[in-house]
Motif scaffolding. Structure first.
Motif, mmCIF file in Angstrom:
data_model
loop_
_atom_site.group_PDB
_atom_site.id
_atom_site.type_symbol
_atom_site.label_atom_id
_atom_site.label_comp_id
_atom_site.label_asym_id
_atom_site.label_seq_id
_atom_site.Cartn_x
_atom_site.Cartn_y
_atom_site.Cartn_z
ATOM 1 N N VAL A 1 -22.674 -46.000 6.332
ATOM 2 C CA VAL A 1 -22.003 -46.989 5.499
ATOM 3 C C VAL A 1 -21.510 -48.152 6.362
ATOM 4 N N PHE A 2 -21.735 -49.360 5.860
ATOM 5 C CA PHE A 2 -21.171 -50.551 6.486
ATOM 6 C C PHE A 2 -20.014 -50.993 5.604
ATOM 7 N N PHE B 1 -24.037 -49.127 1.429
ATOM 8 C CA PHE B 1 -24.661 -47.896 1.896
ATOM 9 C C PHE B 1 -26.079 -48.185 2.361
ATOM 10 N N ALA B 2 -26.408 -47.753 3.571
ATOM 11 C CA ALA B 2 -27.749 -47.947 4.107
ATOM 12 C C ALA B 2 -28.702 -46.971 3.411
ATOM 13 N N LEU B 3 -29.810 -47.486 2.894
ATOM 14 C CA LEU B 3 -30.806 -46.638 2.243
ATOM 15 C C LEU B 3 -31.757 -46.023 3.256
#
Length: 172
Positions: free
Chosen positions: A72-73, A144-146
């Motif tokens: 997560v960023f 959220f990074a996929l």
């Protein structure tokens, strides 16, 4: 060249590139790959350590094999950007092992965090138990990074090879 940049010749840059790819490489193999004998190679590595170019060696763990599937960023804005608020936030974040990186930013948010956790519930706990409890926080936005398209820990060195003022002789 900036004052804090250290002058490295082509051989030292090749050593640096190889060590960034694999810090586990033996001195003998490193020396062979850059075309030096072992003693001069070891001296160059030692010199780069002494000058702060090389700062330790780590093994990189695979997050998925450790069950850390959520990356997560998090953009965090503070109510005000005074020294006390900034320090209060950084102190609270520094204690959290799931916060992998934290940057003080310019632009819309004050901080950018990279958080790695097992699942959404663990991220929710971080949000509820930590981030929302920091008094100076005014807003939190999460992305959220996929999938991870690129990841490296190796810093680029090409600019040291082609910078103005470096002659072919100085890069040998």
């Amino acid at each position: 060249m900036p004052q804090d940049t250290i002058e490295l010749d082509e051989t030292s840059l090749r050593i640096l590139d190889l060590l960034q790819q694999n810090a586990d490489i033996s001195n003998a193999e490193l020396a062979e790959r850059v075309g030096l004998s072992t003693s001069p190679c070891w001296r160059r590595v030692t010199e780069m350590k002494e000058k702060g170019v090389l700062r330790g060696a780590v093994m990189l763990a695979d997050p998925l094999s450790l069950g850390l599937a959520v990356n997560v960023f998090v953009h965090v804005s503070l109510k005000q950007q005074d020294k006390v608020s900034l320090r209060h936030f950084t102190d609270a974040i520094s204690e959290r092992p799931e916060v992998m990186e934290c940057y003080l930013m310019t632009g819309e948010s004050d901080f950018l965090l990279r958080v790695v956790v097992e699942n959404l519930q663990k991220y929710q706990l971080l949000m509820m138990d930590c981030l929302t409890q920091i008094e100076s926080v005014s807003s939190i936005r999460s992305s959220f990074a996929l999938s991870q398209v690129k990841y490296t820990t190796a810093l680029p060195t090409q600019h040291l090879r082609t910078s103005p003022g470096r002659s072919a002789a100085s890069s040998r």
